[in-house]
Design a protein around this motif. Structure first.
Motif, mmCIF file in Angstrom:
data_model
loop_
_atom_site.group_PDB
_atom_site.id
_atom_site.type_symbol
_atom_site.label_atom_id
_atom_site.label_comp_id
_atom_site.label_asym_id
_atom_site.label_seq_id
_atom_site.Cartn_x
_atom_site.Cartn_y
_atom_site.Cartn_z
ATOM 1 N N VAL A 122 42.303 -43.191 34.298
ATOM 2 C CA VAL A 122 41.492 -42.107 33.737
ATOM 3 C C VAL A 122 40.201 -42.704 33.198
ATOM 4 O O VAL A 122 40.219 -43.639 32.392
ATOM 5 N N CYS A 123 39.077 -42.167 33.679
ATOM 6 C CA CYS A 123 37.752 -42.663 33.313
ATOM 7 C C CYS A 123 36.926 -41.521 32.736
ATOM 8 O O CYS A 123 37.114 -40.364 33.092
ATOM 9 N N ALA A 124 35.996 -41.880 31.877
ATOM 10 C CA ALA A 124 35.098 -40.887 31.297
ATOM 11 C C ALA A 124 33.714 -41.040 31.899
ATOM 12 O O ALA A 124 33.219 -42.150 32.095
ATOM 13 N N CYS A 125 33.119 -39.902 32.212
ATOM 14 C CA CYS A 125 31.717 -39.820 32.614
ATOM 15 C C CYS A 125 31.123 -38.730 31.745
ATOM 16 O O CYS A 125 31.380 -37.548 31.972
ATOM 17 N N THR A 168 31.181 -36.302 28.896
ATOM 18 C CA THR A 168 32.295 -35.673 28.182
ATOM 19 C C THR A 168 33.450 -35.316 29.106
ATOM 20 O O THR A 168 34.460 -34.792 28.654
ATOM 21 N N GLU A 169 33.299 -35.584 30.397
ATOM 22 C CA GLU A 169 34.333 -35.224 31.374
ATOM 23 C C GLU A 169 35.211 -36.423 31.704
ATOM 24 O O GLU A 169 34.773 -37.565 31.644
ATOM 25 N N ARG A 170 36.474 -36.134 32.053
ATOM 26 C CA ARG A 170 37.434 -37.182 32.402
ATOM 27 C C ARG A 170 37.903 -36.989 33.834
ATOM 28 O O ARG A 170 38.228 -35.868 34.241
ATOM 29 N N TYR A 171 37.955 -38.106 34.569
ATOM 30 C CA TYR A 171 38.369 -38.087 35.964
ATOM 31 C C TYR A 171 39.465 -39.118 36.182
ATOM 32 O O TYR A 171 39.435 -40.194 35.589
ATOM 33 N N GLY A 172 40.423 -38.778 37.040
ATOM 34 C CA GLY A 172 41.508 -39.688 37.373
ATOM 35 C C GLY A 172 41.350 -40.215 38.785
ATOM 36 O O GLY A 172 41.193 -39.447 39.733
ATOM 37 N N LEU A 194 39.565 -45.082 30.132
ATOM 38 C CA LEU A 194 40.363 -44.619 29.000
ATOM 39 C C LEU A 194 41.805 -45.106 29.041
ATOM 40 O O LEU A 194 42.434 -45.273 28.009
ATOM 41 N N ARG A 239 48.022 -37.651 26.048
ATOM 42 C CA ARG A 239 46.881 -37.963 26.902
ATOM 43 C C ARG A 239 46.067 -36.697 27.172
ATOM 44 O O ARG A 239 46.609 -35.613 27.292
ATOM 45 N N PHE A 256 42.529 -34.236 32.804
ATOM 46 C CA PHE A 256 41.501 -34.839 33.651
ATOM 47 C C PHE A 256 41.531 -34.218 35.036
ATOM 48 O O PHE A 256 42.529 -33.635 35.441
#
Length: 190
Positions: free
Chosen positions: A46-49, A51-55, A134, A173, A176
């Motif tokens: 899980v990464c942040a870009c 304010t958004e989170r992507y898996g 994250l 958690r 995302f």
């Protein structure tokens, strides 16, 4: 003396072989059903870009590195931030936010963030630049209910995401968007 078994012995032998094969097949089927039922989900980085989170599927990640300067490529696709040298190989660095068509945070510092180096599924090695990593979280597999739901009505849709992983109260958690890497990379790489 004749070493061949008699007709009744051969019949019992065939029956036991059939029974043994049926038992083995049933045991394999039970094992496969138990393995499928035991899987809680597919692990994602899980990464942040912003304010958004992507898996990103963990199986597609080779390594995570601190951000480093890259060499810009004139005339490259907008998502390509530049190139870096990594272990004797040239690796293209794609900005995940740019690749997804999302706004980049205005306060992004140069040198801050992480590079997520992907396993070489394509001809050119690729890394994704993210604001921060994250952690690891499980998301439902593609066959799970809701995995094909619309991921982001504001722009992603199903073109770059394969689903949405809602937050779970038991592990704390955050939710995302699950990134569909093959589809995402097809959009930006020739």
């Amino acid at each position: 003396m004749d070493a061949r078994p008699s007709a009744p012995e051969r019949s019992r032998s065939r029956k036991s072989e059939r029974d043994l094969k049926a038992e083995r097949a049933a045991a394999l089927a039970r094992r496969q059903a138990a393995a499928v039922g035991a899987v809680d989900g597919i692990d994602h980085l899980v990464c942040a870009c912003g304010t958004e989170r992507y898996g990103i599927p963990l199986a597609a990640v080779a390594q995570v590195l601190p951000m480093r300067p890259s060499t810009p490529m004139p005339g490259a696709v907008p998502a390509l931030l530049g190139l870096i040298a990594l272990s004797g190989r040239i690796v293209g660095v794609l900005g995940l936010a740019r690749t997804l068509g999302r706004p980049e945070p205005p306060d992004a510092e140069l040198g801050a963030g992480h590079l997520v180096v992907l396993r070489a599924a394509q001809a050119q090695p690729v890394a994704l630049a993210v604001d921060r990593v994250l952690g690891i979280a499980a998301a439902p597999g593609p066959s799970a209910a809701g995995a094909t739901a619309e991921a982001d009505p504001a722009g992603l849709g199903n073109a770059a995401a394969s689903g949405y992983a809602p937050a779970s109260a038991r592990d704390g958690r955050p939710d995302f968007v699950v990134v569909d890497l093959p589809r995402l990379l097809r959009r930006v790489l020739p």
